[in-house]
Design a protein around this motif. Structure first.
Motif, PDB file in Angstrom:
ATOM      1  N   VAL A 111      87.848  14.174   8.929  1.00 49.57           N
ATOM      2  CA  VAL A 111      89.133  14.822   8.656  1.00 49.57           C
ATOM      3  C   VAL A 111      90.193  13.757   8.377  1.00 49.57           C
ATOM      4  O   VAL A 111      89.991  12.562   8.646  1.00 49.57           O
ATOM      5  CB  VAL A 111      89.589  15.709   9.841  1.00 49.57           C
ATOM      6  N   ASN A 112      91.313  14.181   7.853  1.00 49.19           N
ATOM      7  CA  ASN A 112      92.483  13.328   7.707  1.00 49.19           C
ATOM      8  C   ASN A 112      93.104  13.159   9.090  1.00 49.19           C
ATOM      9  O   ASN A 112      93.797  14.052   9.583  1.00 49.19           O
ATOM     10  CB  ASN A 112      93.480  13.969   6.738  1.00 49.19           C
ATOM     11  N   GLU A 113      92.824  12.022   9.718  1.00 52.12           N
ATOM     12  CA  GLU A 113      93.248  11.836  11.113  1.00 52.12           C
ATOM     13  C   GLU A 113      94.755  11.686  11.264  1.00 52.12           C
ATOM     14  O   GLU A 113      95.279  11.783  12.377  1.00 52.12           O
ATOM     15  CB  GLU A 113      92.530  10.627  11.721  1.00 52.12           C
ATOM     16  N   MET A 153     101.558  12.951   7.629  1.00 49.30           N
ATOM     17  CA  MET A 153     100.312  13.547   7.137  1.00 49.30           C
ATOM     18  C   MET A 153      99.689  12.703   6.022  1.00 49.30           C
ATOM     19  O   MET A 153      98.473  12.683   5.849  1.00 49.30           O
ATOM     20  CB  MET A 153     100.600  14.963   6.639  1.00 49.30           C
ATOM     21  N   ASP A 203     107.305  14.721   8.600  1.00 46.20           N
ATOM     22  CA  ASP A 203     105.946  15.213   8.822  1.00 46.20           C
ATOM     23  C   ASP A 203     105.046  14.963   7.604  1.00 46.20           C
ATOM     24  O   ASP A 203     103.860  14.653   7.760  1.00 46.20           O
ATOM     25  CB  ASP A 203     105.970  16.714   9.155  1.00 46.20           C
ATOM     26  N   TYR A 226      96.846  13.762  10.460  1.00 48.92           N
ATOM     27  CA  TYR A 226      97.353  15.041  10.980  1.00 48.92           C
ATOM     28  C   TYR A 226      97.414  15.038  12.502  1.00 48.92           C
ATOM     29  O   TYR A 226      98.246  15.726  13.093  1.00 48.92           O
ATOM     30  CB  TYR A 226      96.459  16.198  10.523  1.00 48.92           C
ATOM     31  N   LEU A 227      96.500  14.291  13.108  1.00 54.02           N
ATOM     32  CA  LEU A 227      96.433  14.289  14.567  1.00 54.02           C
ATOM     33  C   LEU A 227      97.548  13.444  15.171  1.00 54.02           C
ATOM     34  O   LEU A 227      97.817  13.520  16.374  1.00 54.02           O
ATOM     35  CB  LEU A 227      95.065  13.789  15.029  1.00 54.02           C
ATOM     36  N   LEU A 274     100.615  13.854  14.258  1.00 56.00           N
ATOM     37  CA  LEU A 274     101.780  14.734  14.327  1.00 56.00           C
ATOM     38  C   LEU A 274     101.998  15.210  15.756  1.00 56.00           C
ATOM     39  O   LEU A 274     101.060  15.637  16.430  1.00 56.00           O
ATOM     40  CB  LEU A 274     101.585  15.954  13.427  1.00 56.00           C
TER      41      LEU A 274
END
Lengths: 411, 411
Positions: free
Chosen positions: B4-6, B143, B139, B8-9, B11
């Protein structure tokens, strides 16, 4: 000076359809006497109109926006519940596919979603794409930096190829080497090929066994005539742990100018971090939508929901019949010329082998010059598209008859 | 399992407005007797309706879609010329800002564009953002992997801060250290501050001298009442080499549920590759749109164009008057309580210092519990937003009067 995303510079040439437009305009400039004779069977835009049920729903939605007591502001980022429910009920649960309302994400079109999905995926996944393929999958991977440089003759380093050829009836086999993400599209653009339940199950089993993700583009699902064929990958329930599906209202709903589609992300689907933590893809996709967008236009969502009303479904069936009769006429017309024609039975595209060993841009130019018909050269869909052309069935009946007649005149 | 696109984690927490919704729902569940008393002055959604000129244009557009002879399919990726021309003429050239029609890109909203723009920029730019700030800028940078980890107390490592405080009247100074990309927003969300020609010229001169890019968010430009204030950064013509501007129809056009905005990318604006090659940003942005999307809905574009008709402009002026009178009432009402209130004169937001040294979420909860009014806590806009709240003027007049009355009752 700010640094640009240099991956854009890796892209070869313009996106396919602008390039076709450029060549058509060049022909029209060179032959103004023939400029008005052009018939477009290229990009696959519909001729409309929107069906009466949709028009009425959209009019009502505008009356609501114009009425202070019924005005609607920001929509939910993932779409209104009434639309997600209609979609989940009719396109999935009614067909035995276990999808919940909140696994549907309404968007302004599936082309966008095919690119957006890369935003929630990491950069180091091994990606496999069919060849020939809808160019958007490839170009969005290039733009996101998921490939190496362009390869002479087409394609990019770093992407795996899933060959779709006459030998496998344009249904690629699951890869034997390691692949994290595989794109599939059925009914297929550009070849018009379909996949049956057994074929789809093989892919789902492969994906679950290998913990791979299938990005399943079913934008043309509604053109499937054979009732034995699956319309959604989720008709194989085990796909809930390995697939994301993209759907569109553009073609059967005449929504190319209205703009609406949707994506299905099951809550059982996971990705992982480098450290091995399992992350629900549904959570990432929801975060993507709440942060990056503000949902889809109210009259558009009301229009889309009207496609699922009894009246809307009946009216849309007539539209699908119209285009699929066109497709059969094109296929039969090509076959009558001795050309090898594929697709056109459960998909609104006919995929024709170029006669006389011509390459596809040469055949494109010859059809443009001799018949003033615009088709799409197969090479635009990948190296293995070379030697084929795609003819779109999205046109008025008289135009389709004229296309068949003109093609006959070429030979 | 795919990676996954880490980022995002990285955020922290949910996006601001879903978090506010969650707290409001929690209050309503705990106090069902007060649930119906809630007045929302938080997210800044408009109360509508769309003006008659817009409704008529959208109805006509739907009639066109329903008519085989006038049907429109795929729109141009960058918007129809008639809309781009109206925008360029009225919002730019008519105000002395040298912007051409094909430098306008119509989209489904400026929130989206604020995030999309990062797609054409490289990952290694030094980015500066105001504090307080519209959280979407932050944000979307997180991302896209343009920041380090979250910092205790708010913000992310790697982002530079442009402080906007009462001391500088919420107009940040250009940074003295190296910055490749600076976000600015005027009229400002959340503080309601404005920038004058001299202030804007300082920023443009700084950007040109340092070859930096200004991402200028003017979503609230149409609420500027003072005729001496610039509405666009391109009223400083030298901004053509250093700025991208985002605009929206959401608020003055009541388009939050219709979805339309636009972005201006001048052809004189360049980025660079690591190797030093100059790349026109206009070319990259055009490629982004042709590849990633299929343009904006036909009835929506026709509705947006109607905002520029004489009738549409006159009707919209009345809408703006309504909200700006609301803003003045809120500001005056807060001031009468002895609260320090900023903004509200050329922007539809009032930015209020929390009394009694409360923190902003505490004050949010107190206003929710004691007055059943939803505002936005300043901390949601950044560390320097702590100690303030934002009150939105987007509501019916009777609600605004009631809000003023209830706030008075709290003290």
């Amino acid at each position: 000076m700010p640094l640009v995303n240099e991956h854009y510079l890796t892209l070869t040439g313009a996106y396919l359809f602008p390039e076709i437009d450029r060549r058509v305009r060049a022909f029209q400039a060179a032959r103004p006497d023939l400029a008005d004779r052009i018939i477009r069977c290229g990009i696959g835009d519909v001729v409309g109109p929107i069906v009466p049920a949709v028009a009425r729903a959209m009019h009502e939605a505008i009356d609501e926006l114009a009425d202070p007591a019924r005005f609607r502001g920001y929509p939910p980022a993932n779409g209104y519940e009434f639309l997600r429910h209609a979609i989940a009920e009719h396109d999935f649960r009614g067909r035995g596919a276990p999808i919940e309302d909140d696994e549907i994400f309404v968007s302004d079109g599936s082309k966008g979603d095919c690119g957006h999905v890369l935003e929630i995926l990491g950069p180091d996944n091994v990606v496999a794409l069919p060849d020939p393929v809808y160019p958007v999958y490839v170009d969005t991977n290039v733009m996101a930096g998921r490939t190496g440089p362009a390869i002479d003759g087409g394609g990019y380093e770093g992407l795996r190829t899933l060959p779709a050829t006459p030998e496998n009836e344009f249904v690629p086999d699951p890869p034997s080497d390691r692949v994290d993400i595989a794109y599939l599209c059925f009914p297929n653009n550009p070849t018009g090929a379909t996949i049956d339940h057994d074929g789809l199950r093989r892919w789902v089993d492969w994906a679950n066994a290998n913990e791979s993700l299938i990005l399943f583009d079913a934008a043309y699902a509604d053109f499937t005539r054979d009732p034995s064929l699956p319309r959604s990958i989720f008709e194989i329930p085990e796909a809930r742990t390995c697939a994301i599906e993209f759907r569109s209202f553009s073609k059967h709903g005449a929504f190319t100018g209205v703009r609406c589609g949707y994506t299905v992300v099951p809550k059982d689907l996971h990705g992982r971090t480098r450290g091995g933590e399992r992350i629900p893809m549904h959570r990432l996709w929801m975060r993507r939508w709440t942060t990056r967008a503000n949902g889809v236009s109210w009259p558009v969502q009301r229009g889309a929901a009207a496609l699922y009303s009894p009246e809307g479904r009946s009216q849309t069936e007539a539209v699908i019949d119209h285009y699929m009769t066109n497709a059969r006429m094109l296929r039969d017309g090509c076959a009558a010329l001795g050309w090898h024609a594929h697709g056109g039975e459960n998909a609104p595209f006919v995929w024709v082998a170029c006669p006389r060993c011509e390459d596809s841009w040469t055949f494109f130019e010859r059809i443009l010059h001799e018949a003033q018909v615009v088709i799409t050269p197969g090479l635009g869909f990948g190296r293995l598209g070379e030697g084929f052309i795609r003819i779109s069935a999205f046109n008025h009946r008289d135009r389709i008859l004229e296309v068949v007649e003109r093609l006959r005149g070429m030979c």
